[in-house]
Design an enzyme around this catalytic site. Structure first.
Site, PDB file in Angstrom:
ATOM      1  N   CYS A  17       0.841  -1.195   0.000  1.00 40.87           N
ATOM      2  CA  CYS A  17       0.000   0.000   0.000  1.00 40.87           C
ATOM      3  C   CYS A  17       0.881   1.253   0.000  1.00 40.87           C
ATOM      4  CB  CYS A  17      -0.957  -0.036   1.187  1.00 40.87           C
ATOM      5  SG  CYS A  17      -2.346   1.122   1.023  1.00 40.87           S
TER       6      CYS A  17
ATOM      7  N   HIS B 293      -3.475  -5.298   0.278  1.00 40.68           N
ATOM      8  CA  HIS B 293      -2.913  -5.795   1.540  1.00 40.68           C
ATOM      9  C   HIS B 293      -2.959  -7.334   1.561  1.00 40.68           C
ATOM     10  CE1 HIS B 293      -2.610  -1.991   3.880  1.00 40.68           C
ATOM     11  NE2 HIS B 293      -3.526  -1.597   3.005  1.00 40.68           N
TER      12      HIS B 293
ATOM     13  N   GLU C 241      -1.518  -9.387   3.400  1.00 42.88           N
ATOM     14  CA  GLU C 241      -1.416  -9.982   4.741  1.00 42.88           C
ATOM     15  C   GLU C 241      -2.766 -10.420   5.287  1.00 42.88           C
ATOM     16  OE1 GLU C 241      -1.546  -5.426   5.509  1.00 42.88           O
ATOM     17  OE2 GLU C 241      -0.847  -6.827   3.981  1.00 42.88           O
TER      18      GLU C 241
END
Length: 599
Positions: A432, A559, A561
């Site tokens: 990001c 993102h 994750e």
């Protein structure tokens, strides 16, 4: 629907999130379908067992006392977690549907491998907002709107409607809904929820409701005796509010002594066999095993009248995962350059994704936290020791990761970190903001555009390489970003990221941002060597960048994750660790013909 309610007493931050998630893991291992709901809390340490919090700096699961001062004053009036400070409450976890929620829902998704919705996170703000909207429409037909019955009814209706929404990809409702009530029993903010849950337990019947109360068993240093009085008072408070716990989950440093269990049983009116002990373990993946070993599943299934349809819990894969981590000896050093490093929970999902990737490579992650501002030239004058230490740490790391964030603090330090990784062929992953940083650095260093910047940091920059996205809001903060799961189409099948995603043509990942790479500068950036290998379906949103001449230099606008799972790490995090350990090329060659089952 069968409900398992997890409440907390004595102090906040005892680990209700991990307890609730672990209960779900054990029930799922018994062959049941499980969903979960989090009520109220955007608490700081609920996921991590506050008193024995893992040292994330090295990501060893050492157990120490946490001094969290902002642990919980909840349920909060915020509608969602989107506008809450990561310094106070940790990261904002983003769901597929764009919901900005409490970090505990991330723990549920990782442990249970489910896909939750924004409605699985109930807040006081959401409930009051829904009731007031009904009042404004005249739905209450002139009646006086009160906490009881209108607020409590709204809570019950929300729970009952959300609990039947499937979250595991299958059709039909789950068998069991695990509900975590944020905060501590006795908090004034929790009272409407306590009353609603009391009514719910009565309406669904005792065979459909199981209450597990998480409490603290402290040991006073001078006396050395396990003290049960705090738990006694907590249970008495709960019973006074109309809820009686069926099981106690006792947090302690050491295993409970038998006489402690007997004392708790006698004064809390809970069978000794239903008193569970969640004590120190090598890592949190052992918690479901700890519950299984104490037959927690049997007590819960018996209370819910599910013994006849449940199987003995099969946790072989989970056991292997927990024991594998315990036996790892080698590690890899990862430089995490961010602006919220004073509170590592701000990057909780990033840390978990690094853990998943490292374990897949038979390594333990050793995260070196670097405050981005310490790398800046001004720090060399103001805090020379911190400046020198930050640069030494960066140069000793095997790879560099710049995670997301908002605001201009520390940006110059992040740019320096990206420059160091690019020029020294050090594996780099920008997420990001980290992707935008790599674009700004490239424009300044390679294209000689000294004032190249994001309009977020310099609205008057003559070279805006990152700009405000048109559909965002400049006046409202909550839920106004590009949020949730969006599709990215790979532009080059031979790029590293496509190969890491199992040679897929596209990938669906979760987003949370307001600014994006300026599409008007893509041509000049690509001519200079920076390749944008992933774009959205319009072709104007840059989602993935790579530097082909580099070992591993990747930036992503999304993102990754948030979708990493134990045993199924995010491909990009896996690629970073493989590159850091010199295994990436071999891995890609071995898996060049493999395709993901998801695509």
């Amino acid at each position: 629907m069968k409900y398992v309610l997890v409440t907390g007493g004595v102090v906040s931050g005892l680990g209700k999130g991990v307890t609730a998630s672990s209960i779900g893991v054990v029930l799922k291992a018994c062959g049941l379908r499980v969903t979960s709901i989090k009520i109220g809390s955007f608490s700081l340490f609920l996921h991590s067992f506050c008193f024995y919090y893992l040292i994330i700096a090295s990501l060893r699961f050492d157990l120490i006392y946490s001094t969290a001062a902002a642990a919980s004053a909840d349920p909060y009036l915020n509608t969602d977690a989107g506008t809450m400070s990561p310094f106070e409450h940790g990261e904002v976890f983003v769901l597929d549907d764009g919901g900005e929620v409490d970090l505990d829902l991330g723990n549920y998704e990782r442990f249970l491998d489910v896909t939750l919705t924004r409605d699985n996170n109930i807040t006081t703000g959401k409930i009051y907002q829904s009731v007031l909207e009904k009042e404004r429409r005249g739905d209450y037909l002139g009646k006086t709107v009160q906490v009881v019955p209108h607020i409590t009814d709204a809570i019950k209706i929300w729970i009952e409607s959300v609990s039947v929404i499937p979250v595991d990809g299958k059709e039909g409702p789950a068998d069991v809904c695990v509900i975590e009530l944020g905060g501590t029993v006795g908090d004034i903010e929790s009272m409407p929820f306590i009353e609603a849950l009391r009514q719910l337990s009565f309406s669904v019947g005792q065979e459909n409701f199981c209450l597990i109360h998480v409490s603290l068993i402290p040991v006073l240093g001078v006396v050395g005796e396990q003290k049960t009085k705090p738990t006694q008072h907590s249970v008495r408070e709960l019973r006074a509010l109309g809820l009686t716990p069926h099981l106690l989950a006792c947090r302690s440093a050491e295993p409970l002594l038998e006489n402690t269990k007997q004392k708790l049983s006698q004064f809390c009116h809970v069978a000794a066999g239903n008193i569970l002990n969640i004590h120190d373990v090598p890592n949190i993946w052992h918690i479901p095993l700890l519950l299984r070993n104490q037959n927690a599943h049997h007590s819960i299934l018996q209370q819910l009248n599910l013994l006849s349809i449940a199987m003995p819990p099969d946790l072989r894969d989970w056991t292997k995962m927990a024991e594998t981590y315990d036996n790892l000896t080698n590690s890899v050093r990862i430089a995490m350059v961010g602006k919220y490093v004073g509170l590592t929970d701000s990057y909780l999902s990033v840390v978990k994704a690094l853990l998943h990737a490292c374990v897949a490579c038979s390594l333990k992650p050793s995260i070196d936290w670097i405050a981005a501002s310490d790398l800046e030239d001004d720090s060399a004058k103001l805090i020379p020791e911190a400046h020198a230490a930050a640069w030494e740490t960066l140069k000793n790391a095997a790879c560099v990761l710049v995670p997301g964030g908002f605001g201009d603090r520390g940006v110059r330090g992040m740019i320096l970190a990206a420059n160091y990784a690019r020029e020294n062929n050090v594996p780099y992953l920008g997420i990001c903001l980290g992707m935008q940083i790599s674009v700004i650095e490239f424009a300044r260093s390679v294209l000689d555009l000294e004032r190249a910047d994001s309009t977020e940091f310099d609205a008057q920059t003559p070279n805006p390489v990152v700009i405000f996205m048109p559909e965002g809001s400049r006046t409202h903060m909550g839920s106004t970003m590009r949020l949730g799961s969006r599709r990215t189409l790979f532009q080059a099948p031979d790029c590293i990221t496509s190969k890491l995603y199992y040679n897929s043509e596209y990938v669906d990942e979760r987003h949370r941002h307001r600014y994006e790479v300026n599409p008007d500068v893509i041509g000049v950036l690509e001519e200079a060597g920076l390749k944008f290998v992933g774009k959205d379906d319009s072709g104007r949103r840059m989602e993935i960048l790579e530097l082909p001449c580099h070992t591993f230099y990747v930036g992503v606008q999304f993102h990754p994750e948030f979708k990493s799972r134990p045993g199924r790490p995010s491909p990009l995090f896996l690629g970073l660790i493989l590159a850091a350990t010199g295994q990436l090329e071999t891995y890609l060659d071995e898996n060049q013909n493999t395709r993901s089952p998801d695509h």
